[in-house]
Motif scaffolding. Structure first.
Motif, PDB file in Angstrom:
ATOM      1  N   PHE A 160       0.819  -1.220   0.000  1.00  0.00           N
ATOM      2  CA  PHE A 160       0.000   0.000   0.000  1.00  0.00           C
ATOM      3  C   PHE A 160       0.851   1.268   0.000  1.00  0.00           C
ATOM      4  N   TRP A 161       2.165   1.142  -0.028  1.00  0.00           N
ATOM      5  CA  TRP A 161       3.093   2.271  -0.124  1.00  0.00           C
ATOM      6  C   TRP A 161       2.996   3.232   1.051  1.00  0.00           C
ATOM      7  N   MET A 162       2.464   2.786   2.170  1.00  0.00           N
ATOM      8  CA  MET A 162       2.399   3.617   3.371  1.00  0.00           C
ATOM      9  C   MET A 162       2.352   2.703   4.580  1.00  0.00           C
ATOM     10  N   SER A 163       2.674   3.263   5.731  1.00  0.00           N
ATOM     11  CA  SER A 163       2.641   2.472   6.951  1.00  0.00           C
ATOM     12  C   SER A 163       1.196   2.215   7.373  1.00  0.00           C
ATOM     13  N   LYS A 164       1.016   1.182   8.185  1.00  0.00           N
ATOM     14  CA  LYS A 164      -0.324   0.857   8.657  1.00  0.00           C
ATOM     15  C   LYS A 164      -0.867   1.972   9.551  1.00  0.00           C
ATOM     16  N   THR A 165       0.002   2.598  10.339  1.00  0.00           N
ATOM     17  CA  THR A 165      -0.437   3.694  11.205  1.00  0.00           C
ATOM     18  C   THR A 165      -0.974   4.864  10.389  1.00  0.00           C
ATOM     19  N   LEU A 166      -0.264   5.226   9.330  1.00  0.00           N
ATOM     20  CA  LEU A 166      -0.731   6.313   8.475  1.00  0.00           C
ATOM     21  C   LEU A 166      -2.035   5.953   7.787  1.00  0.00           C
TER      22      LEU A 166
ATOM     23  N   ARG B  65      -4.885   6.279  10.180  1.00  0.00           N
ATOM     24  CA  ARG B  65      -5.159   7.707  10.406  1.00  0.00           C
ATOM     25  C   ARG B  65      -5.971   8.305   9.264  1.00  0.00           C
ATOM     26  N   ILE B  66      -5.644   7.929   8.032  1.00  0.00           N
ATOM     27  CA  ILE B  66      -6.395   8.409   6.869  1.00  0.00           C
ATOM     28  C   ILE B  66      -7.826   7.891   6.905  1.00  0.00           C
ATOM     29  N   VAL B  67      -8.003   6.606   7.242  1.00  0.00           N
ATOM     30  CA  VAL B  67      -9.348   6.026   7.296  1.00  0.00           C
ATOM     31  C   VAL B  67     -10.201   6.749   8.339  1.00  0.00           C
ATOM     32  N   ALA B  68      -9.630   7.017   9.514  1.00  0.00           N
ATOM     33  CA  ALA B  68     -10.380   7.728  10.555  1.00  0.00           C
ATOM     34  C   ALA B  68     -10.752   9.138  10.108  1.00  0.00           C
ATOM     35  N   ALA B  69      -9.848   9.792   9.380  1.00  0.00           N
ATOM     36  CA  ALA B  69     -10.116  11.161   8.942  1.00  0.00           C
ATOM     37  C   ALA B  69     -11.234  11.218   7.901  1.00  0.00           C
ATOM     38  N   VAL B  70     -11.194  10.337   6.896  1.00  0.00           N
ATOM     39  CA  VAL B  70     -12.226  10.371   5.857  1.00  0.00           C
ATOM     40  C   VAL B  70     -13.567   9.883   6.405  1.00  0.00           C
TER      41      VAL B  70
END
Length: 431
Positions: A83-89, A92-97
């Protein structure tokens, strides 16, 4: 007419009417037979479409077991690679959207069954961006239909832009400017704000009527992204949606790159090169850009050791933006391959979303050396916040024209380049 003849004429009329009725009945029977044949293939919302029982909750459970359970099947390294990003990031994106748009919340449908989870929808969108695969290709993993996955992509990119645009694609403030000016000063480029260039994105679904306007020196219709990047690959400026028939100078004339400078909201700075003081930062650019005070270009045919060394150093440092384009396209294959959507608005949101996610990944993975102080002020460099931002009217014509004259001053461009030639040669000789 005789009574016999009159009755014969009436019988002929009655026979004609009965023939018409028979034809209508026959046509009705034929049409009914066709409907019955179509009805046999009816399995979904449209004739001929089969209703698929995907098991949406099962798709969520499979994703959760793969990446988010304790213990999970695939570790953080696998998640970062896919996914080209860390699981933490990502979380965080899922919670924001999810908090921003009600579309991503898991809700029951008309019969009370729960729909897709925020993680399912976000993973479908991120995988489309990262791998440029068709929506139907993801169906058997995320357990969502093709139209639903495309809908998830459009909602996801729009939510990313609305939530993170001001934070991750902002104009550099005083702290940002001081940070990368300190970095560039250590590299031998005092006053450098980054490097600028343009990237073309092929538009496969460009309407036929627009193909001439969007076709330039590239093969087929394209859309242009103008960007400014720093050494750490952070993209500070992204201007996208102009047709590919324009060149870099045409894009620059329409770009808001110098908007903060002309409106008086850019940080004030001073730096010294070869004993001369300057108060406007510059970008490294290639030969097509105009000879303005805000650009430093290499020599077309350098003569002598000093200019030859300067040209090599400028071309090497200018590769920052080329590297940023390469990393952006490798992380999000969708912006490397041909765009397969019809709407210009959708393409704009996709490109902006990819740039924002790119910057978020750069920030999340940035490794700053402990022995380098990014907030230091090297000798001869001063960065201050704009003093008169609160009381100056940015629409004053005289100030606007004066700043534009300073930006487009060719003599300042040549003087700055000559000073940088001497500055870099002195650094090279001192080694």
């Amino acid at each position: 007419m005789s009574r016999f003849g009159k009755s014969l004429h009436q019988r002929w009329d009655e026979d004609d009417e009965s023939d018409d009725d028979d034809l209508l009945i026959l046509a009705g029977l034929i049409e009914g037979s066709k409907r019955n044949k179509r009805k046999k293939n009816f399995r979904g919302s449209l004739p001929g479409r089969h209703s698929v029982r995907r098991g949406i909750l099962g798709g969520h459970d499979g994703i959760f077991r793969d990446y988010f359970a304790d213990p999970c099947i695939y570790n953080n390294k696998h998640f970062r690679r896919r996914f080209w990003m860390s699981k933490t990031l990502f979380l965080r994106i899922v919670a924001a959207v999810e908090s921003h748009d009600d579309y991503f919340r898991q809700k029951p449908n008309a019969v009370g069954a729960l729909g897709a989870s925020p993680i399912q929808k976000s993973i479908a969108a991120v995988r489309m961006l990262a791998y440029d695969v068709s929506a139907d290709f993801l169906d058997d993993y995320v357990r969502l239909g093709e139209s639903t996955i495309i809908e998830c992509l459009k909602y996801f990119v729009k939510a990313i832009v609305e939530v993170f645009n001001e934070q991750y694609l902002r104009a550099p403030n005083a702290e940002d400017t001081a940070r990368f000016m300190a970095i560039n000063h250590a590299r031998g480029w005092p006053g450098m704000l980054g490097s600028i260039d343009c990237m073309h994105w092929k538009w496969d679904k460009c309407p036929t009527a627009w193909r001439g306007a969007y076709t330039g020196h590239k093969d087929g219709p394209t859309m242009i992204l103008e960007a400014v990047a720093s050494q750490d690959l952070w993209i500070w400026h992204a201007f996208f949606d102009l047709p590919g028939s324009l060149n870099d100078v045409n894009v620059l004339r329409r770009s808001p790159l110098f908007q903060s400078l002309t409106s008086g909201t850019a940080p004030e700075l001073e730096y010294i090169v070869n004993g001369n003081k300057y108060n406007i930062g510059y970008y490294l650019a290639d030969g097509i850009y105009p000879p303005w005070a805000t650009f430093v270009k290499a020599f077309h045919s350098p003569q002598g050791n000093k200019k030859t060394y300067f040209t090599r150093a400028q071309q090497a440092a200018r590769k920052d933006v080329e590297r940023a384009f390469g990393v952006l396209q490798s992380r999000f294959t969708m912006v490397r391959g041909p765009a397969r959507l019809w709407s210009k608005e959708d393409l704009w949101y996709i490109m902006q979303c990819c740039v924002l996610l790119h910057n978020m990944i750069v920030e999340d993975e940035r490794e700053e050396p402990d022995d380098f102080n990014y907030h230091q002020e090297p000798n001869g460099i001063r960065v201050l916040k704009p003093k008169d931002y609160e009381r100056r009217d940015p629409l004053l014509l005289n100030d606007f024209l004066k700043i534009h004259e300073e930006i487009e001053d060719r003599s300042s461009h040549e003087r700055l380049r000559d000073d940088l030639v001497e500055h870099l040669w002195a650094r090279y000789s001192a080694r």
